[in-house]
Scaffold this motif. Structure first.
Motif, mmCIF file in Angstrom:
data_model
loop_
_atom_site.group_PDB
_atom_site.id
_atom_site.type_symbol
_atom_site.label_atom_id
_atom_site.label_comp_id
_atom_site.label_asym_id
_atom_site.label_seq_id
_atom_site.Cartn_x
_atom_site.Cartn_y
_atom_site.Cartn_z
ATOM 1 N N LEU A 28 0.875 -1.166 0.000
ATOM 2 C CA LEU A 28 0.000 0.000 0.000
ATOM 3 C C LEU A 28 0.916 1.222 0.000
ATOM 4 O O LEU A 28 1.918 1.262 0.703
ATOM 5 C CB LEU A 28 -0.891 -0.004 1.244
ATOM 6 C CG LEU A 28 -1.905 -1.155 1.336
ATOM 7 C CD1 LEU A 28 -2.706 -1.053 2.626
ATOM 8 C CD2 LEU A 28 -2.841 -1.176 0.138
ATOM 9 N N ALA A 29 0.571 2.213 -0.824
ATOM 10 C CA ALA A 29 1.448 3.374 -0.990
ATOM 11 C C ALA A 29 0.628 4.648 -0.874
ATOM 12 O O ALA A 29 -0.581 4.626 -1.069
ATOM 13 C CB ALA A 29 2.122 3.300 -2.352
ATOM 14 N N PRO A 30 1.282 5.764 -0.570
ATOM 15 C CA PRO A 30 0.541 7.025 -0.455
ATOM 16 C C PRO A 30 0.091 7.514 -1.831
ATOM 17 O O PRO A 30 0.618 7.065 -2.855
ATOM 18 C CB PRO A 30 1.562 7.979 0.158
ATOM 19 C CG PRO A 30 2.885 7.428 -0.241
ATOM 20 C CD PRO A 30 2.718 5.940 -0.309
ATOM 21 N N GLY A 64 11.627 5.293 3.728
ATOM 22 C CA GLY A 64 11.293 4.058 3.004
ATOM 23 C C GLY A 64 10.494 3.118 3.893
ATOM 24 O O GLY A 64 10.609 1.902 3.801
ATOM 25 N N MET A 65 9.667 3.726 4.765
ATOM 26 C CA MET A 65 8.959 2.966 5.807
ATOM 27 C C MET A 65 7.613 2.469 5.270
ATOM 28 O O MET A 65 6.629 3.203 5.241
ATOM 29 C CB MET A 65 8.776 3.895 7.016
ATOM 30 C CG MET A 65 8.387 3.220 8.290
ATOM 31 S SD MET A 65 9.713 2.214 8.974
ATOM 32 C CE MET A 65 8.807 1.333 10.236
ATOM 33 N N THR A 66 7.568 1.189 4.884
ATOM 34 C CA THR A 66 6.329 0.574 4.392
ATOM 35 C C THR A 66 5.492 0.086 5.571
ATOM 36 O O THR A 66 5.986 0.026 6.705
ATOM 37 C CB THR A 66 6.658 -0.639 3.505
ATOM 38 O OG1 THR A 66 7.385 -1.580 4.295
ATOM 39 C CG2 THR A 66 7.492 -0.233 2.295
ATOM 40 N N ASN A 67 4.251 -0.315 5.299
ATOM 41 C CA ASN A 67 3.425 -0.880 6.373
ATOM 42 C C ASN A 67 4.085 -2.116 7.002
ATOM 43 O O ASN A 67 4.160 -2.214 8.229
ATOM 44 C CB ASN A 67 2.026 -1.239 5.864
ATOM 45 C CG ASN A 67 1.223 -0.002 5.483
ATOM 46 O OD1 ASN A 67 1.772 1.103 5.460
ATOM 47 N ND2 ASN A 67 -0.040 -0.191 5.188
ATOM 48 N N PRO A 78 10.751 -0.291 -1.405
ATOM 49 C CA PRO A 78 9.533 0.449 -1.075
ATOM 50 C C PRO A 78 9.023 1.195 -2.316
ATOM 51 O O PRO A 78 9.807 1.534 -3.190
ATOM 52 C CB PRO A 78 9.993 1.443 -0.002
ATOM 53 C CG PRO A 78 11.291 0.908 0.503
ATOM 54 C CD PRO A 78 11.924 0.206 -0.660
ATOM 55 N N PRO A 79 7.700 1.450 -2.359
ATOM 56 C CA PRO A 79 7.145 2.166 -3.506
ATOM 57 C C PRO A 79 7.532 3.643 -3.469
ATOM 58 O O PRO A 79 7.996 4.126 -2.436
ATOM 59 C CB PRO A 79 5.637 1.993 -3.312
ATOM 60 C CG PRO A 79 5.465 1.867 -1.832
ATOM 61 C CD PRO A 79 6.691 1.149 -1.342
ATOM 62 N N PRO A 80 7.334 4.364 -4.577
ATOM 63 C CA PRO A 80 7.513 5.820 -4.535
ATOM 64 C C PRO A 80 6.607 6.417 -3.474
ATOM 65 O O PRO A 80 5.558 5.849 -3.213
ATOM 66 C CB PRO A 80 7.068 6.276 -5.934
ATOM 67 C CG PRO A 80 7.154 5.061 -6.796
ATOM 68 C CD PRO A 80 6.909 3.896 -5.895
#
Lengths: 398, 151
Positions: free
Chosen positions: A122-124, A142-145, B72-74
């Protein structure tokens, strides 16, 4: 008279099977809604409130999900609302419906959550937003869920002696629970070795420790006790608490999507955020953790399920692994957790999942959870957490 | 000297610090320093609207840690090919837990809940903008700092 005494009846529940079906969220939502209405035996024309769970990935119609579902079902002149609270969206939608019923402002509420979710992290939202914490955590760290879930998992290992095998056992348990669930996306046994052989996403969590993204929908029909009596729904399940409390300052446990906590000021708050969600739910329901027969909690990661068991007071801090190892959280054990198979078997469909938990508990309390029934379940609790201080716990009682 | 990836959140130089903001009414300290711009103290018992900038402690204790083994995604500015990196949440004596990447050359094996870490400033993985990172102390690990980490 407390809200628990007055109660609101869960007259009907429904889902669209979860997976990647390539349809629109509206189709999923209408499917779940019609199933819930059919389950309740309530005609659409009796619904006088529709609450939709907003989805941010489907443009304007998704932002106004309440009216989108209402139109798709056929305008019937009902009151309308739309809720958004990230992963707690469905519970907030239920809260709106329940509050209007308890206030005597409506009798029959249909609550719907449905979504399609792209594969991967999931990304902003796109665009440069240097004042948006959800954007900043990706941009600067680079902090993902899963990285947040991994932080919690690592703390369990270093502080309580949990092992990656323990985390894998949660997946093993939930994958077994979900085998017979017709709405689950993944219905396949998984072994500890399978989990440990899958790629590490964020140490110590492997790919199979983390729930997938999915399409899915769930719907709930809530009715006043008076309506339930008039229509012979006397034996129905009652919703005796919906807790949506915010954290209490200072929030000292690192919370997604923030880069930092509040300053503790040298004293820890009485309850962490997740504990306070449960505490408020128990208080409203007039029950305690010792009364709970079954729990549906957010296993966004396997390790997170263990955290929730402690946040809900189902065991003392640091003891979740011993319950798991003893088989007490499996169906047939002392306190079965995620008999539906959990997010491990469903995947994430954000506005639907808090409703899906309520659907499962309803089936459990009615004794209709075929192939995964917790014997004699009378009290169930759900728990989930969304972004920015959103979270919820719902208590259902038979 | 390269510019920070985000203005005003940390100082550079030999002993960099994160920049906090302290409410002049109730003395609550905040990081990141976005509270003054917001204009209101977030302490529920305080109506303060004035803040002063304060350097935060350079050292703290690891609250937890992990790494990113998938890209990580953009908007994460990932190098091509992607290089995994470690992340730590460090609790400062002010009682604030702050996330950051871990200094280049260190991984999860160098970290432990409760161990000490120190603030450093390094270039981001792409470009030469600077970002704050956590350097594990006392891990016994000797890092091989590339020139890019040498400022």
């Amino acid at each position: 008279m407390s809200p628990a005494d007055r109660g609101v009846a869960v007259a009907g529940v429904g889902m669209h099977p979860w997976g990647k079906w390539g349809r629109s969220f509206v189709q999923y939502g209408v499917h779940a809604a019609r199933q819930a209405l059919g389950d309740a035996g309530v005609p659409w024309s009796d619904v006088d409130l529709v609450v939709g769970g907003e989805t941010v990935r489907n443009g304007y119609a998704g932002y106004v999900a309440g009216s989108t579902f209402a139109q798709a079902l056929g305008w019937n002149g009902a009151r309308i609302a739309t809720s958004y609270a990230a992963c707690a969206t469905g519970a907030q939608a239920l809260d709106t419906a329940r509050a209007r019923i308890l206030a005597g402002l409506c009798e029959v509420a249909l609550v719907v959550g449905a979504d399609t979710t792209p594969k991967g992290f999931l990304a902003p939202n796109a665009g440069e937003r240097w004042d948006d914490p959800d954007w900043l955590r990706f941009r600067l760290v680079g902090m993902t869920n899963p990285a947040y879930f991994a932080m919690y998992a690592r703390r369990r290992m270093d502080l309580h002696g949990a092992t990656p095998e323990d985390f894998a056992q949660v997946k093993v348990k939930n994958s077994r629970h979900g085998l017979a669930n017709p709405n689950a996306r993944y219905r396949k046994e998984v072994s500890v070795a399978d989990v440990l052989a899958s790629a590490v996403v964020s140490d110590p969590l492997h790919l199979l420790d983390i729930c997938a993204t999915s399409d899915g929908a769930a719907a709930v029909v809530l009715v006043s006790e008076d309506y339930a009596r008039r229509h012979g729904l006397g034996e129905s399940v009652r919703m005796s608490a919906v807790s949506t409390v915010t954290p209490t300052f200072p929030n000292t446990v690192l919370d997604m999507p923030l880069l930092s906590t509040d300053a503790s000021g040298g004293t820890e708050p009485e309850h962490t955020f997740k504990e306070s969600l449960a505490t408020a739910a128990y208080e409203e329901a007039g029950l305690g953790p010792e009364d709970v027969d079954v729990a549906e909690v957010y296993d966004l990661s396997t390790a997170l399920e263990l955290d929730w068991m402690e946040d809900l007071g189902l065991c003392a801090r640091g003891e979740a692994e011993s319950l798991l190892r003893a088989g007490e959280t499996t169906i047939g054990g002392r306190i079965p957790v995620n008999p539906s198979g959990g997010l491990a078997c469903f995947g994430e469909a954000v506005p639907a999942q808090a409703l899906a938990q309520v659907c499962e508990l309803t089936w459990q309390l009615r004794g209709q959870a075929e192939g995964r029934q917790v014997a004699g379940a009378r009290v169930g609790i759900t728990a989930n957490q969304g972004l920015f201080g959103h979270g919820s716990a719902v208590v259902l009682v038979r | 000297m390269s510019a920070p990836a985000i203005e005003g959140w940390f100082t550079t130089g030999p002993d960099p610090t994160l920049t906090g903001e302290r409410c002049t009414t109730c003395a609550t300290v905040y990081f990141p320093p976005t509270i003054a711009a917001a204009g209101y103290c977030r302490h529920p018992a305080c109506e303060g609207e004035e803040f002063e900038r304060v350097p935060l402690s350079r050292r703290g204790r690891v609250w937890s840690y992990t790494d990113a083994q998938y890209q990580p995604p953009p908007p994460y500015p990932a190098p091509d090919p992607f290089e995994p990196f470690a992340i730590a949440a460090v609790e400062l004596p002010e009682g604030i837990v702050v996330l950051g990447q871990v200094a280049r050359g260190y991984g999860v094996d160098d970290l432990r809940v409760g161990a000490e870490a120190e603030l450093v400033v390094e270039p981001e993985a792409v470009g030469d903008a600077l970002v704050w990172k956590w350097l594990p102390l006392g891990s016994g690990h000797v890092t091989e700092l590339g020139e890019e980490a040498d400022q």
